[in-house]
Scaffold this active site. Structure first.
Site, PDB file in Angstrom:
ATOM      1  N   PRO A  69     -42.278  21.959   4.996  1.00  0.00           N
ATOM      2  CA  PRO A  69     -43.412  21.170   5.510  1.00  0.00           C
ATOM      3  C   PRO A  69     -44.778  21.807   5.261  1.00  0.00           C
ATOM      4  O   PRO A  69     -45.787  21.095   5.174  1.00  0.00           O
ATOM      5  CB  PRO A  69     -43.111  21.077   7.014  1.00  0.00           C
ATOM      6  CG  PRO A  69     -41.612  21.102   7.078  1.00  0.00           C
ATOM      7  CD  PRO A  69     -41.218  22.090   6.007  1.00  0.00           C
TER       8      PRO A  69
ATOM      9  N   ALA B 249     -37.729  18.949   9.578  1.00  0.00           N
ATOM     10  CA  ALA B 249     -36.764  19.563  10.496  1.00  0.00           C
ATOM     11  C   ALA B 249     -36.843  21.079  10.348  1.00  0.00           C
ATOM     12  O   ALA B 249     -36.972  21.584   9.221  1.00  0.00           O
ATOM     13  CB  ALA B 249     -35.349  19.090  10.167  1.00  0.00           C
TER      14      ALA B 249
ATOM     15  N   LEU C 245     -37.455  20.312   4.813  1.00  0.00           N
ATOM     16  CA  LEU C 245     -36.691  21.152   5.723  1.00  0.00           C
ATOM     17  C   LEU C 245     -37.309  22.541   5.812  1.00  0.00           C
ATOM     18  O   LEU C 245     -37.879  23.054   4.849  1.00  0.00           O
ATOM     19  CB  LEU C 245     -35.240  21.279   5.247  1.00  0.00           C
ATOM     20  CG  LEU C 245     -34.480  19.996   4.904  1.00  0.00           C
ATOM     21  CD1 LEU C 245     -33.031  20.322   4.564  1.00  0.00           C
ATOM     22  CD2 LEU C 245     -34.537  18.990   6.032  1.00  0.00           C
ATOM     23  N   CYS C 246     -37.143  23.175   7.000  1.00  0.00           N
ATOM     24  CA  CYS C 246     -37.445  24.594   7.155  1.00  0.00           C
ATOM     25  C   CYS C 246     -38.920  24.879   6.910  1.00  0.00           C
ATOM     26  O   CYS C 246     -39.769  24.335   7.607  1.00  0.00           O
ATOM     27  CB  CYS C 246     -36.525  25.380   6.213  1.00  0.00           C
ATOM     28  SG  CYS C 246     -36.486  27.152   6.481  1.00  0.00           S
ATOM     29  N   ILE C 247     -39.263  25.650   5.906  1.00  0.00           N
ATOM     30  CA  ILE C 247     -40.652  26.016   5.613  1.00  0.00           C
ATOM     31  C   ILE C 247     -41.330  24.995   4.683  1.00  0.00           C
ATOM     32  O   ILE C 247     -42.557  25.022   4.505  1.00  0.00           O
ATOM     33  CB  ILE C 247     -40.703  27.448   4.988  1.00  0.00           C
ATOM     34  CG1 ILE C 247     -42.128  28.035   4.966  1.00  0.00           C
ATOM     35  CG2 ILE C 247     -40.100  27.463   3.585  1.00  0.00           C
ATOM     36  CD1 ILE C 247     -42.679  28.368   6.314  1.00  0.00           C
TER      37      ILE C 247
END
Lengths: 218, 218
Positions: free
Chosen positions: B137, B187, B133-135
């Site tokens: 990745p 996401a 999620l968020c950063i």
């Protein structure tokens, strides 16, 4: 509608129970209401290592730690004005009974933070609903006395609540108790619940009941 | 099914983003799966006062602080075994890029915690889904290289992801990106989302996609 959420730190053993706090925010948002988050600008009673359960030799501030749950968008509770909101909600966690009041330390002889006490009294006097999750109803009983609330079924806590002049109603995991006259909504949450989805369900029921109470003529 | 959730502390600016972490747990539970929570037993890069945004002169441990979100039920990530789980999920927050890796400090030259790296590589090698999620990745791109992921639309972060050998797909607030071949689900969450209900929706989509991937033959 807009609700104020009153936090007591960040972490079940020395602050706000994080799941209950976050599920309260989610319930408010899902029901298309807004929220503002508050906490008292005071030192925590103590800091608990949540891995070991032991006290740590540290000092932390309730407002500063609660700001973690609020992503920085939080105000000192001294700035809370009941008239600006449609209701006030207190998630649970030991912070309620260690920081907002001293029930966990002093039992029935607990002291209550004066600013928190004022916030609750003002909200009640303005005929606006108050929500209280988990152990938070004990604080409401201490401040308001003759109200009907639930902390689930724990006999000792229920007995304390009666000693404080309030009425206790036994409830099951995701049940809520509504005192229509005093506009108090309470739910046992992690006093009974074992799953985080039950906390989401409880918080949603509390918020929905508060919206109904806020809509009703006082 | 049983998912492992990997946290990086407790609080968006120096640890796990709390809403994303809690919504991940909720999504797993709502979809009738179980979770176990992990975090590395290391010092935080630093401690941020979430009220002021400034660094504090304190030291905190990632595992000990993440235990707040986990209500004490957490294990050091060195104990994680991919074969015991149906997938691994990393919520976001600056902790991912300050504690699990050093992207926030060193940019493209980031270092990655060796134990976290091993957990991600093992999960991928076992053909089990990974959610980010968020950063988070960015960390997956650094470790696995040629995968398709999203962090939303931020051009600088997307460019970093491409420099790391991964492909970036632009997504809107509650959209997810699924790399079916590598079983990576990502996401943007608070890289784009502005409401906590969007985080709940995103986390639910990620978990549902991971369940599908885990059910598919590898």
């Amino acid at each position: 509608m807009k609700f104020a959420v009153l936090l007591s730190g960040c972490g079940v053993y020395d602050g706000s129970e994080i799941h209950e706090a976050v599920m309260t925010l989610l319930a408010i948002d899902k029901n298309n209401c807004e929220y503002e988050i508050f906490a008292p600008n005071i030192s925590q009673y103590h800091v608990i290592n949540h891995l070991t359960g032991e006290a740590m030799q540290e000092k932390r501030n309730v407002l500063v730690e609660a700001a973690r749950i609020a992503r920085g968008k939080i105000k000192p509770v001294v700035e809370y004005k009941a008239l600006d909101f449609d209701g006030l909600i207190l998630p649970g966690g030991f912070g309620v009974v260690k920081n907002l009041c001293t029930y966990a330390i002093d039992g029935i002889n607990m002291k209550v933070d004066k600013v928190v006490e004022k916030a609750v009294i003002e909200t009640h006097a303005a005929h606006k609903p108050i929500g209280a999750l988990c152990i938070a109803p004990v604080l409401i009983a201490k401040i308001l006395g003759d109200v009907e609330i639930t902390i689930g079924t724990d006999p000792e806590t229920a007995s304390t609540i009666r000693s404080l002049g309030a009425r206790h109603r036994n409830t099951s995991a995701t049940e809520i108790a509504v005192d229509y006259k005093n506009k108090i909504v309470s739910a046992p949450c992690y006093m009974i619940c074992t799953r985080i989805s039950e906390i989401a369900e409880s918080a949603d029921k509390v918020v929905k009941a508060m919206i109904e109470l806020a809509e009703a003529k006082s």
